[in-house]
Scaffold this motif. Structure first.
Motif, PDB file in Angstrom:
ATOM      1  N   CYS A   1       1.039  -1.271  -0.110  1.00 45.84           N
ATOM      2  CA  CYS A   1      -0.049  -0.036   0.006  1.00 45.84           C
ATOM      3  C   CYS A   1       0.746   1.054  -0.056  1.00 45.84           C
ATOM      4  O   CYS A   1       1.789   1.111   0.684  1.00 45.84           O
ATOM      5  N   LYS A   2       0.303   2.297  -0.712  1.00 45.03           N
ATOM      6  CA  LYS A   2       1.008   3.632  -0.681  1.00 45.03           C
ATOM      7  C   LYS A   2      -0.031   4.716  -0.643  1.00 45.03           C
ATOM      8  O   LYS A   2      -1.313   4.679  -1.213  1.00 45.03           O
ATOM      9  N   PHE A   3       0.500   5.787   0.025  1.00 39.65           N
ATOM     10  CA  PHE A   3      -0.599   6.773   0.299  1.00 39.65           C
ATOM     11  C   PHE A   3       0.208   8.207   0.178  1.00 39.65           C
ATOM     12  O   PHE A   3       1.131   8.422   0.160  1.00 39.65           O
ATOM     13  N   PHE A   4      -0.716   9.160  -0.528  1.00 42.79           N
ATOM     14  CA  PHE A   4      -0.463  10.417  -0.774  1.00 42.79           C
ATOM     15  C   PHE A   4       0.727  10.772  -1.672  1.00 42.79           C
ATOM     16  O   PHE A   4       1.812  11.347  -1.346  1.00 42.79           O
ATOM     17  N   GLN A   5       0.657   9.866  -2.730  1.00 42.65           N
ATOM     18  CA  GLN A   5       1.821   9.952  -3.663  1.00 42.65           C
ATOM     19  C   GLN A   5       1.363  10.875  -4.699  1.00 42.65           C
ATOM     20  O   GLN A   5       0.267  11.077  -5.177  1.00 42.65           O
ATOM     21  N   SER A   6       2.508  11.737  -5.178  1.00 40.78           N
ATOM     22  CA  SER A   6       2.217  12.656  -6.449  1.00 40.78           C
ATOM     23  C   SER A   6       2.374  11.862  -7.663  1.00 40.78           C
ATOM     24  O   SER A   6       1.923  12.374  -8.649  1.00 40.78           O
ATOM     25  N   ALA A   7       2.979  10.525  -7.568  1.00 41.24           N
ATOM     26  CA  ALA A   7       3.197  10.096  -8.961  1.00 41.24           C
ATOM     27  C   ALA A   7       3.174   8.432  -8.452  1.00 41.24           C
ATOM     28  O   ALA A   7       3.799   8.099  -7.488  1.00 41.24           O
TER      29      ALA A   7
ATOM     30  N   ARG B   1       2.450   5.027 -15.678  1.00 45.63           N
ATOM     31  CA  ARG B   1       2.673   5.898 -14.824  1.00 45.63           C
ATOM     32  C   ARG B   1       1.675   7.116 -14.703  1.00 45.63           C
ATOM     33  O   ARG B   1       1.616   7.609 -15.743  1.00 45.63           O
ATOM     34  N   VAL B   2       1.110   7.220 -13.450  1.00 48.26           N
ATOM     35  CA  VAL B   2       0.020   8.489 -13.459  1.00 48.26           C
ATOM     36  C   VAL B   2       0.802   9.433 -12.540  1.00 48.26           C
ATOM     37  O   VAL B   2       1.380   9.504 -11.377  1.00 48.26           O
ATOM     38  N   GLN B   3       1.149  10.773 -13.242  1.00 47.10           N
ATOM     39  CA  GLN B   3       1.766  11.933 -12.546  1.00 47.10           C
ATOM     40  C   GLN B   3       1.141  13.106 -13.138  1.00 47.10           C
ATOM     41  O   GLN B   3       1.403  13.520 -14.424  1.00 47.10           O
ATOM     42  N   ASN B   4       0.931  14.171 -12.116  1.00 48.22           N
ATOM     43  CA  ASN B   4       0.367  15.478 -12.504  1.00 48.22           C
ATOM     44  C   ASN B   4      -0.526  15.358 -13.562  1.00 48.22           C
ATOM     45  O   ASN B   4      -0.573  16.156 -14.410  1.00 48.22           O
ATOM     46  N   GLY B   5      -1.570  14.629 -13.479  1.00 49.28           N
ATOM     47  CA  GLY B   5      -2.753  14.678 -14.603  1.00 49.28           C
ATOM     48  C   GLY B   5      -2.284  14.234 -15.717  1.00 49.28           C
ATOM     49  O   GLY B   5      -3.056  14.260 -16.843  1.00 49.28           O
ATOM     50  N   LYS B   6      -1.237  13.354 -15.953  1.00 58.07           N
ATOM     51  CA  LYS B   6      -0.945  12.814 -17.083  1.00 58.07           C
ATOM     52  C   LYS B   6      -0.613  11.457 -17.019  1.00 58.07           C
ATOM     53  O   LYS B   6      -0.246  10.882 -15.947  1.00 58.07           O
TER      54      LYS B   6
END
Length: 651
Positions: A73-79, A86-91
């Motif tokens: 599990c991972k929480f509060f990730q920006s990417a 890879r989901v990052q900054n809305g892309k």
């Protein structure tokens, strides 16, 4: 999720879909799961909302006794990497872990298996790569059936270019289901292309129009058949391929999907047309989409580049080909052509002009042209000789397998000419020995016997059989001397027969459970009235059970039968059943295997009962047992075809 169990993934996914439905309903577009992989997606500055969704997710898991593994599990990730993306900054980007293994991929491949492996790896990234199908065309051509494997510079450059495009880490943007979709499509002579866009609300061009954000690319080549489609069918196929590529997004959309295409050729379908079955299928499929077609010239069409690539245009595309050369046509001053059957035999097979003058020698029929109407050489032997020269490779394959011999430059088998080539020549040979006036349309055996001394090819017997069976003249004029139906051996009735003294027994099995029953025992009076009795029972019934059922329903009224007709069910053919019949002096008449006509009366009874139940049983067909008494009454009330009396009159 359990492993190793049949349908475990599907069952587990269905369970999670039901459990997490409240989460999807309350936070649409912010939560997603695939099997046991779940992701919560919120925008910048929405940490409280992120925590709220997480707590609701944990509460649902707790209510249904589902557990998470903290190490995964991972929480509060920006990417984050999710399902290889890879989901990052809305892309959306390709997972860097997948790119690292491609960098050092070999660009020289030695076999088809390696080509398939390479395409399988790179095609995973197809949605991120513009013109993928066109770039990979040299590689996909190697996979065609009958294509010789030849790794050349074009193939090497295709692999190198695809690896380069993948390692550049191209970027796509996530979709917004509340916005309108814009689909650019185009078709060339050899491929189709499509790009799916959505408008960017934050960026605009100099005129104030919103910029388009790419959601995905799709390009597919035409196969040999599709390359021959009319241009308007190719354009229509390009539209259909674009819609099919993103059908999970474009079906039943709130806003109409703008399909932008160079649709000048599609004007053909704006008028009533007699459609082909293929286009008829498109019409039914188009009703699933809410689309609007927008014209845009090919030069400004975004998808134009996906469907056009100069190096993939066939090299001989502009080559002029003569379909019917001059040598195929007979000069107009040639006399009328008329073939006639003559009895000739060439002594020297190299010269068809020499004929045998002996009256004692057997001579075959040869299709030879009368000399006054066509020049010599237009006979069957010359055609066979020419075909042998053109098919030398085929004859060499037959040489060892069939022990062929050679006389001059003619191949023979046991003195018969070898016929090789297309089926038209073989049909010409058979026609001479079957259709001509001197042949008289003989049967298969006689036609084959007439041909074999003079002509032969592998499988000649099958070819002759199919030809004679398909001869229209024989079918229209000859009498069928073969019995098409098996002979009937009816079981004769006895004079003064009483009710249910000669009976036939059978089961109707594999029925849905109804009041605890799943089988029907049918008892038919074979000798007197043709009446029937229908008794519900279970498939677990044995010989003793059948005897008890008979004693309960039939013996009370009609006594013991003197003859029982049945098939070879274990309940009737067991040793116990035979001994019981011997003790009671009942004669058994058990049918042989593959002879259902012995108990045909039972089969006819079963058929009428099934027809009745199909008509009146409910939709679930679980109330059939309650309909049996009425079915029995109805059938016995019908008049018998032989006696013209109802069965009830006999009772």
């Amino acid at each position: 999720m359990p492993f190793g169990l049949c349908t475990a993934p599907a069952t587990f996914t269905r369970m999670l879909n039901e459990i997490l439905q409240p989460l999807y309903a309350k936070y649409p577009g912010m939560f997603c799961h695939y099997m046991d992989d779940c992701i919560i997606m919120t925008g910048p500055g929405q940490q409280e909302l992120h925590e709220e969704i997480s707590h609701m997710f944990f509460d649902l898991l707790e209510q249904h006794s589902l557990y998470l593994k903290p190490g995964k599990c991972k929480f509060f990730q920006s990417a984050i990497d999710y399902l290889g993306i890879r989901v990052q900054n809305g892309k959306l980007m390709i997972d860097p872990a997948k790119i690292s293994g491609i960098t050092n991929w070999p660009t020289t491949l030695n076999m088809i298996k390696e080509v398939r492996s390479t395409l399988g790896l790179l095609s995973y990234h197809c949605p991120w790569i513009l013109n993928f199908a066109k770039i990979a065309k040299p590689l996909t051509d190697l996979l065609q059936k009958g294509q010789e494997f030849a790794w050349d510079k074009a193939c090497k450059q295709a692999v190198w270019r695809l690896i380069g495009l993948v390692t550049l880490e191209p970027v796509l943007v996530p979709l917004d289901m509340d916005q309108q979709f814009i689909l650019y499509v185009d078709a060339s002579q050899f491929a189709t292309g499509a790009i799916l866009y959505q408008a960017d609300k934050e960026r605009a061009d100099k005129q104030g129009n919103p910029l388009l954000r790419p959601l995905g690319f799709n390009s597919q080549t035409f196969n040999k058949t599709e390359q021959n489609y009319p241009i308007y069918d190719q354009e229509l196929l390009g539209v259909m391929r674009g819609l099919r590529a993103w059908r999970h997004l474009l079906r039943n959309t709130t806003h109409p999907v703008l399909v932008i295409t160079d649709h000048a050729n599609l004007q053909y379908y704006r008028e009533p047309q007699k459609l082909s079955p293929r286009v008829n299928g498109y019409v039914a499929e188009l009703t699933e989409y809410h689309i609007q077609l927008v014209y845009k010239p090919g030069a400004t069409n975004q998808a134009n580049g996906l469907s056009h690539r100069p190096d993939l245009v066939p090299e001989d595309d502009d080559k002029l080909i003569i379909v019917l050369p001059d040598h195929l046509f007979i000069p107009p001053d040639t006399p009328s052509k008329k073939f006639m059957a003559t009895r000739t035999k060439a002594e020297d097979h190299d010269s068809d002009a020499m004929a045998v003058k002996s009256d004692n020698e057997k001579t075959p029929l040869k299709a030879q042209v009368a000399t006054e109407e066509l020049p010599l050489g237009y006979n069957l032997d010359e055609m066979v000789h020419t075909a042998q020269k053109m098919e030398e490779r085929t004859i060499k394959r037959w040489h060892m397998a069939h022990t062929l011999s050679k006389s001059g430059d003619l191949w023979m088998k046991d003195g018969a000419f070898i016929v090789v080539g297309n089926n038209a020549l073989k049909r010409g040979v058979i026609s001479l020995f079957h259709d001509s006036t001197t042949a008289g349309h003989p049967g298969i055996t006689k036609t084959l016997a007439a041909i074999k001394p003079y002509y032969w090819w592998p499988g000649i017997k099958t070819f002759v059989m199919e030809y004679v069976k398909g001869c229209a003249t024989c079918q229209m004029t000859k009498v069928n001397t073969q019995l098409t139906r098996p002979p009937l051996f009816p079981i004769s009735t006895e004079e003064g027969a009483l009710l249910f003294q000669m009976i036939s027994l059978d089961f109707i099995v594999k029925l849905p459970l109804s009041d605890g029953y799943n089988m029907i025992l049918t008892i038919t009076d074979h000798n007197c009235s043709k009446a029937a009795i229908f008794i519900p029972c279970n498939e677990e019934i044995d010989t003793t059970g059948v005897a008890k059922v008979y004693a309960t329903y039939v013996f009370l009224h009609y006594g013991l039968p003197w003859k029982v007709i049945s098939d070879r069910d274990p309940q009737f053919a067991s040793n116990f059943s035979k001994e019981l019949c011997d003790l009671l002096k009942i004669k058994q008449n058990i049918s042989l295997a593959f002879h259902p006509q012995t108990d045909g009366q039972s089969k006819r009874t079963n058929q009428s009962l099934k027809q009745y139940l199909w008509l009146f049983c409910g939709g679930q067909q679980k109330d059939w047992s309650s309909w049996l008494p009425l079915a029995q009454y109805t059938r016995n009330a019908w008049p018998n075809a032989s006696t013209n009396k109802t069965r009830l009159n006999s009772f």
